[in-house]
Design an enzyme around this catalytic site. Structure first.
Site, PDB file in Angstrom:
ATOM      1  CB  THR A   1       6.788  -3.006 -12.700  1.00  0.00           C
ATOM      2  OG1 THR A   1       6.122  -2.916 -11.440  1.00  0.00           O
ATOM      3  CG2 THR A   1       7.893  -1.964 -12.703  1.00  0.00           C
ATOM      4  CG  ASP A   2       1.830  -2.140 -10.410  1.00  0.00           C
ATOM      5  OD1 ASP A   2       2.969  -2.442 -10.014  1.00  0.00           O
ATOM      6  OD2 ASP A   2       0.794  -2.555  -9.859  1.00  0.00           O
ATOM      7  CD  GLU A   3       7.132  -2.114  -7.176  1.00  0.00           C
ATOM      8  OE1 GLU A   3       8.071  -1.396  -6.781  1.00  0.00           O
ATOM      9  OE2 GLU A   3       6.920  -3.247  -6.743  1.00  0.00           O
TER      10      GLU A   3
ATOM     11  CE  LYS B   1      11.035  -3.280 -15.290  1.00  0.00           C
ATOM     12  NZ  LYS B   1      11.560  -4.222 -16.314  1.00  0.00           N
TER      13      LYS B   1
ATOM     14  CE1 TYR C   1      11.972  -3.930 -10.566  1.00  0.00           C
ATOM     15  CE2 TYR C   1      10.138  -3.222  -9.190  1.00  0.00           C
ATOM     16  CZ  TYR C   1      10.619  -3.880 -10.310  1.00  0.00           C
ATOM     17  OH  TYR C   1       9.739  -4.475 -11.174  1.00  0.00           O
TER      18      TYR C   1
HETATM   19  O1  DAU Z   1       3.713  -4.290  -8.642  1.00  0.00           O
HETATM   20  C1  DAU Z   1       4.556  -5.093  -9.402  1.00  0.00           C
HETATM   21  C2  DAU Z   1       5.778  -5.392  -8.594  1.00  0.00           C
HETATM   22  O2  DAU Z   1       5.393  -6.316  -7.588  1.00  0.00           O
HETATM   23  C3  DAU Z   1       6.932  -5.932  -9.418  1.00  0.00           C
HETATM   24  O3  DAU Z   1       7.360  -4.935 -10.309  1.00  0.00           O
HETATM   25  C4  DAU Z   1       8.088  -6.295  -8.494  1.00  0.00           C
HETATM   26  O4  DAU Z   1       9.122  -6.871  -9.251  1.00  0.00           O
HETATM   27  C5  DAU Z   1       7.608  -7.274  -7.458  1.00  0.00           C
HETATM   28  O5  DAU Z   1       8.659  -7.569  -6.566  1.00  0.00           O
HETATM   29  C6  DAU Z   1       6.406  -6.728  -6.694  1.00  0.00           C
HETATM   30  O6  DAU Z   1       6.782  -5.644  -5.811  1.00  0.00           O
HETATM   31  P1  DAU Z   1       6.258  -5.567  -4.310  1.00  0.00           P
HETATM   32  O7  DAU Z   1       7.253  -4.826  -3.535  1.00  0.00           O
HETATM   33  O8  DAU Z   1       4.850  -5.115  -4.239  1.00  0.00           O
HETATM   34  O9  DAU Z   1       6.260  -7.158  -3.960  1.00  0.00           O
HETATM   35  P2  DAU Z   1       6.738  -7.960  -2.670  1.00  0.00           P
HETATM   36  O10 DAU Z   1       6.327  -9.365  -2.886  1.00  0.00           O
HETATM   37  O11 DAU Z   1       8.127  -7.674  -2.311  1.00  0.00           O
HETATM   38  O12 DAU Z   1       5.816  -7.324  -1.527  1.00  0.00           O
HETATM   39  C7  DAU Z   1       4.412  -7.321  -1.616  1.00  0.00           C
HETATM   40  C8  DAU Z   1       3.887  -6.588  -0.401  1.00  0.00           C
HETATM   41  O13 DAU Z   1       4.151  -7.370   0.767  1.00  0.00           O
HETATM   42  C9  DAU Z   1       4.531  -5.244  -0.154  1.00  0.00           C
HETATM   43  O14 DAU Z   1       3.573  -4.337   0.373  1.00  0.00           O
HETATM   44  C10 DAU Z   1       5.597  -5.523   0.905  1.00  0.00           C
HETATM   45  C11 DAU Z   1       4.961  -6.647   1.714  1.00  0.00           C
HETATM   46  N1  DAU Z   1       5.917  -7.604   2.319  1.00  0.00           N
HETATM   47  C12 DAU Z   1       6.819  -8.205   1.495  1.00  0.00           C
HETATM   48  C13 DAU Z   1       7.736  -9.110   1.984  1.00  0.00           C
HETATM   49  C14 DAU Z   1       8.756  -9.751   1.072  1.00  0.00           C
HETATM   50  C15 DAU Z   1       5.847  -7.913   3.669  1.00  0.00           C
HETATM   51  O15 DAU Z   1       4.986  -7.386   4.410  1.00  0.00           O
HETATM   52  N2  DAU Z   1       6.755  -8.812   4.152  1.00  0.00           N
HETATM   53  C16 DAU Z   1       7.718  -9.401   3.385  1.00  0.00           C
HETATM   54  O16 DAU Z   1       8.538 -10.194   3.919  1.00  0.00           O
END
Ligand code: DAU
Length: 324
Positions: A103-105, A131, A127
């Site tokens: 992942t880019d994270e 990774k 997380y």
């Molecule tokens: O960048 C790749 C990564 O993208 C993957 O390695 C991870 O497995 C994947 O979960 C994802 O990580 P993020 O933390 O960026 O994805 P997430 O969908 O959880 O959140 C995307 C963005 O939206 C982040 O800035 C947090 C925000 N968010 C997320 C959720 C779930 C909100 O504002 N509200 C929320 O309820």
């Protein structure tokens, strides 16, 4: 992962094994065999994996949700680090090709620059740290054991079958169910979004044409602040279902920020674009529309998910935040 399996079986004559741990998969690739075998097992079970015959390992298996790693990091250490170590050991013994999906994270957050494959690893969440640890284990097997391994680091995926803990499916399902949409902080955190099938094509390109020992960043040059995506989804849901757009926008609820929330991820995909040669194909707005239509058409799939363990997770994660 399910998407990769469908993609691969549609476009290749090779066969695959997959192993499942809870809801995560690893693919063990085997040539000239029947096409797909599912084995229920755990990537931490080395004896099980050793007993299977295959030619290559593609490791998609991971605990992947940042918010869950903040609540409890232990499963992330177990699956992402120990699980990868087990697969590496088996790959070393069988001297087979190993592709590690990362992942880019692992690069952490950047305000201005783009991550390239030489950017330092600066993970900020448990997380991301798990990774990054697994990436370093892969690197050590390349250097120490001359394992023919490659690492891919992709940006944020979206598309059908995505578990509704992630932002895009969560927004779609809450919009369909007319529930508040939790936006962390000011909603201005930026991610680089890629359609899942474009990611599958990139993994395939690296697997067949990538150079052993190399890392490949995968991104769609599609950066966007969260709030813009949320508004786009709400507009599209209103349009598709002929609902009042203003009513949809009222669902937006700013809540307490994620701890250690990375401000911006930004991938420089120049390397994979040149060699092995890959580019994303899906236009973002089209991809979002198709994804919304898929969730509307596949209620049975997600209703089962959001009524199980997910309810407890959702209440833990959002209950207090949404009350304030
Ligand atoms: O960048 C790749 C990564 O993208 C993957 O390695 C991870 O497995 C994947 O979960 C994802 O990580 P993020 O933390 O960026 O994805 P997430 O969908 O959880 O959140 C995307 C963005 O939206 C982040 O800035 C947090 C925000 N968010 C997320 C959720 C779930 C909100 O504002 N509200 C929320 O309820």
């Amino acid at each position: 992962m399910t998407r990769w399996l469908n993609y691969y079986l549609n476009c290749s004559k090779s066969a695959l094994y997959s192993l499942q741990i809870n809801r995560y998969f690893v693919y063990l690739w085997i040539l000239n065999h029947h096409r797909y075998t599912f084995i229920k097992g755990d990537i931490c079970d080395r004896e099980l994996i050793k007993g299977i015959e295959f030619d290559a390992i593609l490791n998609f298996a991971a605990e992947s949700h940042v918010d869950r790693s903040i609540l409890d990091a232990q499963p992330f250490l177990q699956t992402n680090i120990i699980g990868t170590y087990n697969l590496l050991e088996v790959a070393r013994q069988k001297q087979c090709v190993f592709l590690h999906v990362s992942t880019d994270e692992v690069y952490g957050s950047t305000e201005e620059d783009f991550f390239n494959e030489n950017s330092p690893l600066m993970p900020n969440s448990p997380y991301a740290a798990s990774k990054a640890s697994s990436d370093l284990m892969v690197r050590s097997y390349i250097e120490t054991h001359r394992l023919k391994a490659m690492i891919t680091r992709c940006s944020n995926n979206y598309g059908p079958y995505q578990f509704p803990e992630k932002l895009i499916p969560l927004v779609i399902l809450n919009a369909l169910n007319k529930k508040p949409i939790p936006v962390y902080g000011d909603g201005m955190n930026v991610r680089d979004w890629i359609y899942v099938i474009d990611h599958c094509r990139a993994v395939d390109a690296v697997f067949h044409k990538g150079a052993p020992g190399e890392v490949y960043n995968i991104g769609a040059r599609n950066e966007m602040p969260n709030i813009e995506i949320i508004k786009l989804i709400l507009r599209k849901v209103a349009e598709i279902l002929n609902l009042d757009e203003a009513g949809m926008m009222d669902l937006i609820t700013f809540v307490e920020d994620r701890k250690g929330h990375d401000r911006r991820y930004a991938i420089d995909p120049a390397k994979i674009e040149q060699q092995p040669g890959w580019k994303p194909e899906m236009d973002f707005e089209e991809g979002i529309t198709q994804t919304i239509e898929w969730y509307i058409a596949n209620k049975q799939w997600w209703e089962r998910i959001i009524s199980g363990e997910y309810v407890q997770y959702y209440n833990n994660q959002y209950g207090k935040r949404l009350e304030n």
